[in-house]
Design a protein around this motif. Structure first.
Motif, short mmCIF file in Angstrom:
data_model
loop_
_atom_site.label_atom_id
_atom_site.label_comp_id
_atom_site.label_asym_id
_atom_site.label_seq_id
_atom_site.Cartn_x
_atom_site.Cartn_y
_atom_site.Cartn_z
N PRO A 149 -3.73 9.77 3.06
CA PRO A 149 -3.53 8.35 2.77
C PRO A 149 -2.43 7.77 3.64
O PRO A 149 -1.76 8.49 4.39
CB PRO A 149 -3.13 8.36 1.29
N GLN A 150 -2.21 6.48 3.52
CA GLN A 150 -1.20 5.82 4.36
C GLN A 150 0.21 6.37 4.10
O GLN A 150 1.02 6.43 5.02
CB GLN A 150 -1.26 4.31 4.13
N ILE A 151 0.50 6.81 2.88
CA ILE A 151 1.83 7.34 2.59
C ILE A 151 2.11 8.65 3.32
O ILE A 151 3.26 9.10 3.38
CB ILE A 151 2.07 7.54 1.07
N ASN A 152 1.07 9.27 3.88
CA ASN A 152 1.28 10.49 4.66
C ASN A 152 1.38 10.22 6.16
O ASN A 152 1.42 11.14 6.96
CB ASN A 152 0.13 11.47 4.42
N ASN A 153 1.39 8.95 6.52
CA ASN A 153 1.40 8.58 7.93
C ASN A 153 2.54 7.62 8.25
O ASN A 153 2.38 6.66 9.00
CB ASN A 153 0.04 7.97 8.30
N VAL A 154 3.69 7.92 7.64
CA VAL A 154 4.91 7.13 7.82
C VAL A 154 6.02 8.07 8.28
O VAL A 154 6.19 9.15 7.71
CB VAL A 154 5.33 6.49 6.48
N THR A 199 0.82 -1.21 0.00
CA THR A 199 0.00 0.00 0.00
C THR A 199 0.86 1.27 0.00
O THR A 199 0.49 2.27 -0.61
CB THR A 199 -0.99 0.03 1.19
N LEU A 200 2.03 1.22 0.65
CA LEU A 200 2.89 2.42 0.68
C LEU A 200 3.51 2.69 -0.69
O LEU A 200 3.88 3.82 -0.99
CB LEU A 200 4.00 2.27 1.72
N SER A 201 3.59 1.68 -1.54
CA SER A 201 4.11 1.88 -2.89
C SER A 201 3.06 2.51 -3.80
O SER A 201 3.38 2.98 -4.90
CB SER A 201 4.57 0.55 -3.49
N ASN A 202 1.80 2.51 -3.35
CA ASN A 202 0.73 3.08 -4.16
C ASN A 202 0.16 4.34 -3.53
O ASN A 202 0.23 5.41 -4.11
CB ASN A 202 -0.36 2.03 -4.37
N ALA A 203 -0.40 4.25 -2.34
CA ALA A 203 -0.91 5.42 -1.60
C ALA A 203 -1.63 4.97 -0.35
O ALA A 203 -1.32 5.40 0.74
CB ALA A 203 -1.81 6.30 -2.45
N GLY A 204 -2.63 4.08 -0.51
CA GLY A 204 -3.41 3.64 0.64
C GLY A 204 -4.50 4.63 0.99
O GLY A 204 -4.42 5.35 1.97
N ILE A 205 -5.55 4.65 0.15
CA ILE A 205 -6.65 5.61 0.33
C ILE A 205 -7.91 4.89 0.80
O ILE A 205 -8.19 3.78 0.36
CB ILE A 205 -6.96 6.34 -1.00
N SER A 206 -8.68 5.55 1.67
CA SER A 206 -10.00 5.03 2.03
C SER A 206 -10.85 6.21 2.49
O SER A 206 -10.44 7.37 2.39
CB SER A 206 -9.89 4.00 3.15
N GLY A 235 10.23 9.79 -2.80
CA GLY A 235 10.15 9.09 -4.09
C GLY A 235 9.51 7.72 -3.96
O GLY A 235 8.66 7.33 -4.75
N VAL A 236 9.91 6.97 -2.92
CA VAL A 236 9.43 5.61 -2.73
C VAL A 236 7.95 5.58 -2.34
O VAL A 236 7.21 4.68 -2.76
CB VAL A 236 10.30 4.91 -1.65
N LEU A 237 7.49 6.56 -1.57
CA LEU A 237 6.08 6.62 -1.17
C LEU A 237 5.22 6.96 -2.38
O LEU A 237 5.31 8.04 -2.95
CB LEU A 237 5.88 7.66 -0.06
N GLY A 238 4.39 6.01 -2.79
CA GLY A 238 3.60 6.18 -4.00
C GLY A 238 4.41 6.00 -5.27
O GLY A 238 3.94 6.30 -6.37
N GLY A 239 5.64 5.48 -5.14
CA GLY A 239 6.56 5.38 -6.28
C GLY A 239 6.44 4.12 -7.10
O GLY A 239 7.28 3.85 -7.97
N LEU A 240 5.42 3.31 -6.84
CA LEU A 240 5.10 2.12 -7.65
C LEU A 240 6.27 1.14 -7.72
O LEU A 240 6.43 0.41 -8.70
CB LEU A 240 4.67 2.53 -9.07
N GLY A 241 7.10 1.13 -6.67
CA GLY A 241 8.20 0.17 -6.58
C GLY A 241 9.36 0.45 -7.52
O GLY A 241 10.20 -0.42 -7.76
#
Length: 492
Positions: free
Chosen positions: A156-161, A141-148, A187-193
């Motif tokens: 999203p989850q990438i803003n809570n790391v 989820t951190l490689s994508n965003a993690g939205i709900s 870069g890695v957060l939401g960076g699609l790996g």
């Protein structure tokens, strides 16, 4: 590859599972699967392949719980890393004390969010941000965003790391935060790996509620529905979760809710007709603790009084916090029993700017889509003015935008409206409308086949994305299934 020093195992047999995913549409068989027991296993593998240089065609894809939609975690004739094995061999460490402003859990990227929830609750805490489905890995989820439906509050989850440990495409193990190696962190957060494999993360925690008042209400008018949704995400002290669904030509809609939700006026609700209509469901929740038991009903009533839904359609349930967060898993188990889980999932997830959402609805709901029997359609707004926008995630330019998710399931070998080809052509028509009507949408969990399409997707962020790729994964070894960069082989 047998020369690599490993604590875990590198397997060349029984690896077909690594060529499958939840999307069930793409299948690329790897040459091997790594079952790591340590971060150095991953680092040693990446270093080994990096040192082979551009004459080798080997690539690497980290795979979490296998919920990619279009082969993103697959590596044709490469090596797939089973990240869950890493999760099982590493412990969680909780950092919680009375005077801590930012409590967190230090966890393996291969750990499932559902396990983090259970362990956190033992300490009276829980992660701040969730996805709707918890049987996903942290790294996934951190490689994508993690939205709900909670992203309007905490992002999203990438803003809570707070911190990441990352293995780059050269095999280097890097610890990064907002202040240390921040270029790689963002870069890695939401960076699609594409820039590194996340191996550990410090996830933000908050005191956990015990219970949830969970409600569903219906609207016949889209403008009223979106106005209420936008008001809810902009006001403080409102509900803790806000999502919505589009329901087109559904039979006996309210009867399906009666098994787990109570209605105040069953007689009126029985008279509600959903057949042949497009209706909009607002799903909302208010979290509370034991000490709030006496006041929660009044609070909820006050909040509901500000909304303009169809009054006979209010359905309320009271469940534990865990039951609420893990609600989708219950549906998953029912579908698995019927053999309807392992089918193709041609999902389409769009981010639509607030100023264009009414035009989008006019063109799509009722015109392109004549019913919603193939799967739910989610629709809810988020406000990114509260987000950290330095990450790699791509969003529309406007601060408020809607997530619209077409979560279709296709019946194998069907040639009717529930068949894969029909749903794919429907998705294509939706994308064409977005293009021709200039709706300025962006895809979430995107999948493109050419770099030109990816360049357009990233827009002004493309140059930064490309720079990071060249810096952190110069041979394009990592996550080839995204099809953004091709590993160039030099034949000497």
């Amino acid at each position: 590859m047998k020369d690599i020093k490993l604590d875990g195992d590198l397997s060349f047999h029984n690896i077909h599972h690594a060529s499958k995913d939840f999307g069930n549409r793409f299948s690329f068989l790897p040459a091997a699967v790594l079952y790591p027991k340590s971060v150095s296993d991953i680092s040693n593998l990446v270093t080994y392949i990096f040192q082979m240089g551009p004459t080798s065609s080997l690539t690497i894809a980290p795979r979490g719980h296998g919920h990619s939609l279009e082969g993103q975690a697959q590596a044709h004739q490469g090596v797939v890393i089973n990240m869950e094995t890493l999760g099982k061999s590493q412990e969680m460490h909780f950092h919680i004390s009375a005077n801590m402003k930012t409590p967190f859990v230090d966890v393996s990227a291969g750990e499932l969010w559902i396990n983090i929830l259970h362990e956190s609750l033992k300490h009276g805490f829980a992660p701040k941000s969730w996805t709707d489905y918890l049987h996903l890995t942290v790294g996934g989820t951190l490689s994508n965003a993690g939205i709900s439906g909670q992203a309007f509050r905490h992002g999203p989850q990438i803003n809570n790391v707070y911190q990441l440990q990352v293995v780059t495409g050269t095999g280097e193990v890097v610890t990064c935060t907002e202040n240390k190696n921040s270029d790689l962190f963002y870069g890695v957060l939401g960076g699609l790996g594409q820039f590194g494999i996340i191996t550990r993360a410090h996830i933000a925690l908050e005191p956990a509620p015990k219970m949830v008042k969970w409600m569903k209400v219906l609207y016949m008018d889209f403008a009223t529905f979106t106005k209420d949704q936008e008001q809810l995400i902009s006001s403080n002290g409102s509900f803790d979760y806000v999502e919505g669904f589009v329901l087109i030509n559904r039979n006996g809609l309210l009867n399906n809710w009666r098994s787990s939700f109570k209605n105040k006026d069953p007689a009126q609700a029985s008279g509600f007709v959903s057949e042949g209509k497009t209706v909009f469901c607002l799903e909302i929740a208010k979290y509370f603790k034991q000490e709030d038991m006496d006041t929660i009903d009044q609070k909820v009533e006050n909040l509901l009084s500000k909304l303009n839904y169809n009054e006979s359609t209010l359905f309320i349930s009271e469940v534990s916090y865990v039951e609420f967060l893990d609600r989708v898993h219950v549906s998953e188990m029912k579908l698995q029993e019927k053999g309807l889980w392992d089918v193709p999932h041609p999902w389409l997830n769009l981010l639509v700017p607030k100023s264009k959402i009414h035009k989008f609805a006019d063109e799509v709901f009722g015109k392109i889509l004549t019913d919603t029997s193939n799967g739910p359609i989610l629709i809810y707004p988020v406000d990114k003015s509260r987000w950290n926008t330095k990450t790699s995630m791509v969003t529309p330019k406007e601060n408020v935008f809607y997530l619209v998710a077409f979560l279709s399931s296709a019946m194998p070998s069907s040639t009717r409206t529930d068949g894969l080809e029909y749903i794919l052509s429907q998705n294509k028509r939706i994308l064409e409308v977005c293009e021709t009507a200039n709706l300025e949408t962006k895809q979430y969990l995107p999948h493109y086949k050419t770099q030109e399409q990816w360049r357009k997707h990233f827009g002004g962020q493309w140059e930064d994305f490309l720079r990071r790729k060249l810096k952190y994964d110069p041979l394009a070894i990592l996550t080839p299934g995204q099809r953004i960069f091709q590993k160039e082989i030099a034949f000497l």
